[in-house]
Design a protein around this motif. Structure first.
Motif, PDB file in Angstrom:
ATOM      1  N   ALA A  18       0.947  -1.368   0.223  1.00 47.80           N
ATOM      2  CA  ALA A  18       0.167  -0.049  -0.160  1.00 47.80           C
ATOM      3  C   ALA A  18       0.455   1.298   0.035  1.00 47.80           C
ATOM      4  O   ALA A  18       0.350   2.124  -0.108  1.00 47.80           O
ATOM      5  N   ALA A  19       2.045   0.984  -0.058  1.00 45.30           N
ATOM      6  CA  ALA A  19       2.742   1.924   0.406  1.00 45.30           C
ATOM      7  C   ALA A  19       2.978   3.102  -0.986  1.00 45.30           C
ATOM      8  O   ALA A  19       3.090   1.775  -2.083  1.00 45.30           O
ATOM      9  N   PRO A  20       3.462   4.367  -1.241  1.00 44.39           N
ATOM     10  CA  PRO A  20       3.322   4.598  -2.363  1.00 44.39           C
ATOM     11  C   PRO A  20       4.508   4.644  -3.272  1.00 44.39           C
ATOM     12  O   PRO A  20       5.894   4.560  -2.259  1.00 44.39           O
ATOM     13  N   LEU A  21       4.323   4.365  -4.322  1.00 46.24           N
ATOM     14  CA  LEU A  21       5.386   3.734  -5.073  1.00 46.24           C
ATOM     15  C   LEU A  21       6.589   5.881  -5.235  1.00 46.24           C
ATOM     16  O   LEU A  21       6.236   6.511  -5.219  1.00 46.24           O
ATOM     17  N   GLY A  22       7.774   5.539  -5.060  1.00 42.74           N
ATOM     18  CA  GLY A  22       8.797   6.680  -5.472  1.00 42.74           C
ATOM     19  C   GLY A  22       8.787   6.526  -6.782  1.00 42.74           C
ATOM     20  O   GLY A  22       8.267   6.131  -7.546  1.00 42.74           O
ATOM     21  N   CYS A  23       9.158   7.779  -7.227  1.00 44.02           N
ATOM     22  CA  CYS A  23       9.320   8.831  -8.580  1.00 44.02           C
ATOM     23  C   CYS A  23      10.093   8.045  -9.489  1.00 44.02           C
ATOM     24  O   CYS A  23      10.250   7.453 -10.691  1.00 44.02           O
ATOM     25  N   LYS A 150      -5.720   3.924 -11.361  1.00 41.91           N
ATOM     26  CA  LYS A 150      -5.134   4.505 -12.102  1.00 41.91           C
ATOM     27  C   LYS A 150      -4.847   5.971 -12.520  1.00 41.91           C
ATOM     28  O   LYS A 150      -4.019   6.516 -12.713  1.00 41.91           O
ATOM     29  N   VAL A 151      -5.974   6.491 -12.518  1.00 40.94           N
ATOM     30  CA  VAL A 151      -5.913   8.327 -12.673  1.00 40.94           C
ATOM     31  C   VAL A 151      -4.717   8.612 -11.584  1.00 40.94           C
ATOM     32  O   VAL A 151      -4.277   9.062 -11.419  1.00 40.94           O
ATOM     33  N   GLU A 152      -5.131   7.628 -10.025  1.00 42.74           N
ATOM     34  CA  GLU A 152      -3.727   8.636  -8.883  1.00 42.74           C
ATOM     35  C   GLU A 152      -3.136   8.504  -9.012  1.00 42.74           C
ATOM     36  O   GLU A 152      -1.489   8.745  -8.850  1.00 42.74           O
ATOM     37  N   GLU A 153      -2.240   7.194  -9.884  1.00 45.12           N
ATOM     38  CA  GLU A 153      -1.113   6.125 -10.176  1.00 45.12           C
ATOM     39  C   GLU A 153      -0.222   7.557 -11.260  1.00 45.12           C
ATOM     40  O   GLU A 153       0.609   7.909 -10.941  1.00 45.12           O
ATOM     41  N   PHE A 154      -1.314   7.930 -12.140  1.00 47.35           N
ATOM     42  CA  PHE A 154      -0.999   9.133 -13.393  1.00 47.35           C
ATOM     43  C   PHE A 154      -0.661  10.812 -12.234  1.00 47.35           C
ATOM     44  O   PHE A 154       0.092  11.167 -12.668  1.00 47.35           O
ATOM     45  N   ARG A 155      -1.667  10.294 -11.329  1.00 50.85           N
ATOM     46  CA  ARG A 155      -1.278  12.270 -10.677  1.00 50.85           C
ATOM     47  C   ARG A 155      -0.184  12.576 -10.335  1.00 50.85           C
ATOM     48  O   ARG A 155       0.742  12.941 -10.087  1.00 50.85           O
ATOM     49  N   ALA A 156       0.151  11.036  -9.592  1.00 57.57           N
ATOM     50  CA  ALA A 156       1.761  10.548  -8.576  1.00 57.57           C
ATOM     51  C   ALA A 156       2.934  11.268  -9.579  1.00 57.57           C
ATOM     52  O   ALA A 156       4.334  11.769  -9.413  1.00 57.57           O
ATOM     53  N   GLN A 157       3.031  10.089 -11.309  1.00 64.79           N
ATOM     54  CA  GLN A 157       3.528  10.259 -11.950  1.00 64.79           C
ATOM     55  C   GLN A 157       3.955  11.990 -12.755  1.00 64.79           C
ATOM     56  O   GLN A 157       4.997  12.658 -12.717  1.00 64.79           O
ATOM     57  N   VAL A 158       3.296  13.080 -12.309  1.00 63.83           N
ATOM     58  CA  VAL A 158       3.274  14.598 -13.069  1.00 63.83           C
ATOM     59  C   VAL A 158       3.511  14.933 -11.977  1.00 63.83           C
ATOM     60  O   VAL A 158       3.843  15.400 -11.815  1.00 63.83           O
ATOM     61  N   GLU A 159       3.176  14.053 -10.783  1.00 63.16           N
ATOM     62  CA  GLU A 159       4.090  15.278  -9.275  1.00 63.16           C
ATOM     63  C   GLU A 159       5.271  14.838  -9.870  1.00 63.16           C
ATOM     64  O   GLU A 159       6.351  15.962  -8.983  1.00 63.16           O
ATOM     65  N   CYS A 160       5.620  13.737  -9.427  1.00 61.96           N
ATOM     66  CA  CYS A 160       7.136  13.773  -9.894  1.00 61.96           C
ATOM     67  C   CYS A 160       8.024  14.395 -10.772  1.00 61.96           C
ATOM     68  O   CYS A 160       8.721  14.879 -10.656  1.00 61.96           O
ATOM     69  N   LEU A 161       7.428  14.756 -11.744  1.00 58.08           N
ATOM     70  CA  LEU A 161       7.757  15.977 -13.286  1.00 58.08           C
ATOM     71  C   LEU A 161       7.526  17.213 -12.659  1.00 58.08           C
ATOM     72  O   LEU A 161       7.738  17.662 -13.746  1.00 58.08           O
ATOM     73  N   LYS A 162       6.843  17.540 -11.838  1.00 60.61           N
ATOM     74  CA  LYS A 162       6.764  18.625 -10.791  1.00 60.61           C
ATOM     75  C   LYS A 162       6.108  19.697 -12.280  1.00 60.61           C
ATOM     76  O   LYS A 162       6.296  21.135 -12.582  1.00 60.61           O
ATOM     77  N   LEU A 163       4.964  18.484 -12.348  1.00 64.30           N
ATOM     78  CA  LEU A 163       3.768  19.602 -14.174  1.00 64.30           C
ATOM     79  C   LEU A 163       2.996  20.626 -13.381  1.00 64.30           C
ATOM     80  O   LEU A 163       2.290  19.504 -11.976  1.00 64.30           O
ATOM     81  N   LEU A 164       2.100  21.079 -14.167  1.00 63.76           N
ATOM     82  CA  LEU A 164       1.213  21.539 -13.428  1.00 63.76           C
ATOM     83  C   LEU A 164       0.042  20.427 -12.879  1.00 63.76           C
ATOM     84  O   LEU A 164       0.065  19.206 -13.777  1.00 63.76           O
ATOM     85  N   PRO A 165      -1.287  20.249 -11.849  1.00 59.16           N
ATOM     86  CA  PRO A 165      -2.138  19.583 -11.300  1.00 59.16           C
ATOM     87  C   PRO A 165      -2.888  18.687 -13.261  1.00 59.16           C
ATOM     88  O   PRO A 165      -2.787  19.958 -13.793  1.00 59.16           O
ATOM     89  N   PRO A 166      -2.813  17.540 -13.740  1.00 61.79           N
ATOM     90  CA  PRO A 166      -3.594  17.061 -14.527  1.00 61.79           C
ATOM     91  C   PRO A 166      -5.218  17.842 -14.722  1.00 61.79           C
ATOM     92  O   PRO A 166      -5.563  17.673 -13.523  1.00 61.79           O
ATOM     93  N   VAL A 167      -5.464  17.818 -16.183  1.00 67.02           N
ATOM     94  CA  VAL A 167      -6.982  17.759 -16.390  1.00 67.02           C
ATOM     95  C   VAL A 167      -6.560  16.460 -17.696  1.00 67.02           C
ATOM     96  O   VAL A 167      -6.553  16.105 -17.647  1.00 67.02           O
ATOM     97  N   MET A 168      -8.824  16.373 -16.797  1.00 64.93           N
ATOM     98  CA  MET A 168      -9.322  14.981 -17.266  1.00 64.93           C
ATOM     99  C   MET A 168      -9.599  15.176 -18.417  1.00 64.93           C
ATOM    100  O   MET A 168     -10.267  16.689 -18.725  1.00 64.93           O
ATOM    101  N   MET A 169     -10.325  14.773 -19.641  1.00 66.43           N
ATOM    102  CA  MET A 169     -10.918  14.913 -20.340  1.00 66.43           C
ATOM    103  C   MET A 169     -11.986  14.384 -20.322  1.00 66.43           C
ATOM    104  O   MET A 169     -12.525  13.492 -19.157  1.00 66.43           O
ATOM    105  N   ASP A 170     -13.559  14.724 -21.200  1.00 64.72           N
ATOM    106  CA  ASP A 170     -14.584  14.401 -20.804  1.00 64.72           C
ATOM    107  C   ASP A 170     -15.287  13.196 -21.596  1.00 64.72           C
ATOM    108  O   ASP A 170     -15.120  13.623 -22.633  1.00 64.72           O
ATOM    109  N   PRO A 171     -15.607  12.524 -20.533  1.00 62.99           N
ATOM    110  CA  PRO A 171     -15.669  11.057 -21.346  1.00 62.99           C
ATOM    111  C   PRO A 171     -17.583  10.527 -22.358  1.00 62.99           C
ATOM    112  O   PRO A 171     -17.643  10.761 -22.314  1.00 62.99           O
TER     113      PRO A 171
END
Length: 189
Positions: A18-23, A150-171
């Motif tokens: 359950a521990a968060p993955l490192g960058c 999966k969205v949270e995993e992607f958000r963590a990847q975005v944070e690791c890269l120090k990008l702006l908060p991610p934006v979702m497409m409207d499904p």
């Protein structure tokens, strides 16, 4: 005693799982890209960008997808970017060359890297443009939506890269058809 050791071991496994993955783990490139797996249509689910101009461009799209075609024994493929804007669609066609965990646009020599993801029907693509000093990270899937984890995993990847908060497409927005009779000039977006 054996039962106690098993319980302790199971508790330790669940805590470490359950521990968060490192960058370093989150941003590792895909080991080997499978062209046959890549082939077909991929729908953009969420994206992270480094500057507001890319965020605004992203938000102006109703839909976005990629279509990889012509997988063969060689490393060459064709790629179509498909963007929906209200009632219109924009198609951009490219030839690409596959690498182990990346592809390069033949027209521009621009490389896109694939990162690991725990989502089996997803692609995480890292677009680095060093000349423009921009970085974008996108999550594509065979589906319009993916599970929240999966969205949270992607958000963590975005944070690791120090990008702006991610934006979702409207499904709920309509997708453009895969094929177009009208081909626009190829350009990177």
């Amino acid at each position: 005693m054996f039962a106690v050791n098993v319980i302790i071991l199971l508790c330790l496994m669940s805590v470490s799982h359950a521990a968060p993955l490192g960058c370093e783990v989150l941003l590792r490139p895909l080991d080997q890209l499978d062209a046959r797996h890549l082939e077909g249509r991929w729908l953009l689910v969420i994206g992270g960008m480094c500057d507001l101009s890319h965020v605004e461009s992203f938000k102006s799209r109703d839909s976005a997808s990629l279509n990889f075609a012509n997988a063969s024994e060689s490393s060459k493929m064709s790629l179509t970017h498909i963007f929906g804007f209200g009632d219109s669609c924009r198609y951009m066609h490219f030839n690409i060359t596959l690498g182990e965990s990346s592809f390069t646009y033949d027209q521009s020599n621009h490389t896109v890297r694939f990162l690991h993801t725990s989502c089996p029907d997803c692609l995480v693509m890292r677009f680095d443009n060093e000349s423009q000093k921009t970085l974008r990270l996108y999550l594509f899937s065979r589906r319009r939506e993916v599970e929240q984890e999966k969205v949270e995993e992607f958000r963590a990847q975005v944070e690791c890269l120090k990008l702006l908060p991610p934006v979702m497409m409207d499904p709920t927005k309509e997708l453009c058809p895969e094929q177009s009779d009208h081909h626009s000039a190829a350009s990177e977006d």
